[in-house]
Each structure stands twice: as structure tokens, then as C-alpha cells.
Design an enzyme around this catalytic site. Structure first.
Site: not given
Ligand code: NVA
Ligand code: CP
Length: 318
Positions: A102, A129, A132, A234, A274, A302
Site C-alpha cells: 500500500r 484500489h 477492494q 468514498d 469501501c 475483502r
Molecule cells: N480513497 C480512499 C480509499 C480508502 C480505502 C483513500 O485512498 O484514502
Molecule cells: N477499504 C479499505 O481499504 O480499508 P482500509 O483502509 O481500512 O484498509
């Protein structure tokens, strides 16, 4: 050897194959049958951003597949002190069987994958992502909202139209690729300065020519949800955009998914998110906690989606 960086790199058949695996593995999980498809394999999980669901689902998932998960926060490894990503990729990759990363820029993820001797999974980048989205589509299948090519043991309602309301971010980009690859319709409603990347939209439109997906963009949430059987959104400020929170809150006024907006969608529509969710901003408390919301089923999927992804990548190693 394949990586799982975006859905761009996967055919419709491959995406559906991974989902079939996830469905089988979920069935076994529910029947308490062992699924030792990655016995003694080691998954390194590198996090340069926070996570709840992705971390727990990959870590629990690899254990349930018979392997071991290794959580590596970038704060604790040399990556956080500026070690080049290509050095980290080769060193860690020489000791484990699979890596989930990540990170921030998608180029960073691509560079990591280029140097990694083992499969790399995108656990979220600024642009995509994809893990997800497999959990989201699995949830849609369980709700009877899916493309009819494959038969599932779930009642089939209709050809899906998805409405994504809000920021044209990594989730919006990923929804565009999923719809374009599988052939379902999607409408994205975002404010003028927060539309999805032009390059992603163009690529999705190219894929859609083959799959028959209808892809549209608008600034009107009301227009987007018309006839939609999945409504999703989101956060307005993703990880790394914390400084823009106030300005974004103003720009996104009118983009909250609330009961009034849900009432304009298909009467059987489901709501997905998500997580993490910000109540009173991109979604109202009543929608998030309401009867149409499938967000906790989505979050728990997930686990099963990720087990499908890891098993598929492992099987496809030559
Ligand atoms: N768009 C959000 C998704 C979190 C799972 C982010 O990148 O923070
Ligand atoms: N949706 C998602 O990726 O959640 P987290 O940021 O908690 O991993």
C-alpha cells in the site's frame, strides 16, 4: 508470473475466475473446510499508509490459506528512511513468496513490481484500489446484481448500473475499470475539478467498446443515480490529501448520499462504501446504517476476495 496492480491488466475471464475462486473459498470457510492453497508460503505486507480492513483481511487470509503474513509498516523498515524502492523490492522479494504493497504514487508501486521477483498485489495506490473492487463485485453477486455470463447460486435481478457519487479518486478509477472490463453500466458524478483522470476514462472507454459497458460522467448526483441498482461513494479527502480537507468539504457540497438521493435510484438499490466512511459528509448516517446498505458484508468480503487473488496469483506462477 503475474502481479495484481490494476484491473487494466486482467481480462474479463480472469477477473471472473478470481471471483469464482473467492466464492468457492468463502463457501469452504463457511463450512469450516480447510483451504491450504498456500501452505507454508509467506506474504509480506508493506504499508506506507494506514489500514484496517486491507491489513486484517490479507493477514487473516494468508493464515487461512496455510501461510504466514508479515506486517511491515514503512515506519519500521528502511523504506521509511529513504531506502530506494527497487532495493527493498529485491531484498524482501528474495525471502518471501508474495508481497502486498500500500503506497502513494502508482509509479512507485509499478517500480516495486518491476524489481520484485515474486508477485506484487496493489493494496491501494493514489490511483487504484483493485482488491477492494473484487470484494465489491462479490457483494454485488451475493445481492443478485451481476452480469449474467456466469451462473451463481444467487437470484439474478438485472443488468447492473452503478452510480459512483463523489471524488474521482482511486476508487472511482477502479470502478471505471471494473465496469469497462465486465461490461456493466456506470455513471460517475463528481464536481468539476474532481472528475476521474482523463487517461483512465479514455482507457475505460476503449475497454468498454469490447465489453459493451456504458460509461458516463456528470456533475449531477441526481442524474447519476437514475435507474442505478448500486450506489457507492468514498471519502472526499483520501489518504495524503488531509491538508485539502476544508476546501474539499466546500467543493463537495450537494454530493452526500442521503435518503433523498437513494430514493431516486432503483427501489431495490444497494449502497456500498469501501470504508473508512465519514458520516454527514459523503454519506448520511441513515443511509450507511439503513436497510439498503451492504457495507459490512462488503467489508467482510475483502477476506474472501483477497484469498481468491492470492490463490490465483500463486496458481499462475510458472
Ligand atoms: N480513497 C480512499 C480509499 C480508502 C480505502 C483513500 O485512498 O484514502
Ligand atoms: N477499504 C479499505 O481499504 O480499508 P482500509 O483502509 O481500512 O484498509
Amino acid at each position: 508470473m503475474r502481479h495484481f496492480l490494476t484491473l487494466r491488466d486482467f481480462s474479463k475471464e480472469e477477473i471472473l475466475d478470481i471471483l469464482d475462486l473467492a466464492i468457492e473459498i468463502k463457501k469452504d470457510f463457511n463450512q469450516k473446510k480447510p483451504t491450504p492453497f498456500m501452505s507454508d508460503k509467506i506474504l509480506a505486507m508493506i504499508f506506507e499508509k494506514n489500514s484496517t480492513r486491507t491489513r486484517v483481511s490479507f493477514e487473516a487470509g494468508i493464515y487461512q490459506l496455510g501461510g504466514i503474513g508479515m506486517f511491515l509498516s514503512s515506519k519500521d523498515i528502511q523504506l521509511g528512511r529513504g531506502e530506494p524502492i527497487k532495493d527493498t523490492a529485491r531484498a524482501i522479494g528474495s525471502m518471501v513468496d508474495m508481497i502486498m504493497l500500500r503506497t502513494y504514487s502508482h509509479q512507485r508501486l509499478e517500480e516495486f513490481a518491476q524489481y520484485s521477483p515474486v508477485p506484487v498485489i496493489n493494496g491501494l495506490s493514489d490511483s487504484f484500489h483493485p482488491t477492494q473492487l473484487l470484494a465489491d463485485y462479490l457483494t454485488m453477486i451475493e445481492c443478485g446484481i451481476y452480469m449474467p455470463e456466469r451462473k451463481y447460486n444467487f437470484p439474478y435481478i438485472t443488468n447492473p448500473k452503478v452510480a459512483y457519487i463523489g471524488d474521482g479518486n482511486n476508487m472511482a478509477n477502479s470502478w471505471l475499470f471494473l465496469a469497462a472490463k465486465l461490461g456493466f453500466d456506470i455513471c460517475i458524478a463528481s464536481p468539476r475539478d474532481y472528475m476521474p483522470d482523463n487517461s483512465v476514462v479514455s482507457e475505460a472507454l476503449e475497454f468498454a467498446k469490447q465489453s459493451g459497458a456504458n460509461i458516463s460522467l456528470t456533475h449531477s448526483p441526481q442524474e447519476a443515480v437514475k435507474g442505478a441498482c448500486v450506489i457507492t461513494t468514498d471519502t472526499w479527502a483520501s489518504m495524503g490529501q488531509e491538508d485539502e480537507k476544508n476546501i474539499r468539504e466546500k467543493a463537495f457540497q450537494g454530493y452526500c448520499v442521503d435518503d433523498a438521493l437513494m430514493s431516486l435510484a432503483d427501489e431495490n438499490a444497494v449502497f456500498l462504501h469501501c470504508f473508512p466512511a465519514y458520516r454527514g459528509q459523503e454519506v448520511s448516517e441513515s443511509v450507511l446504517e439503513g436497510s439498503q446498505s451492504k457495507v459490512f458484508q462488503e467489508a467482510s468480503n475483502r477476506l474472501h476476495a483477497h484469498k481468491g487473488i492470492m490463490t490465483w496469483l500463486h496458481k499462475n506462477m510458472v
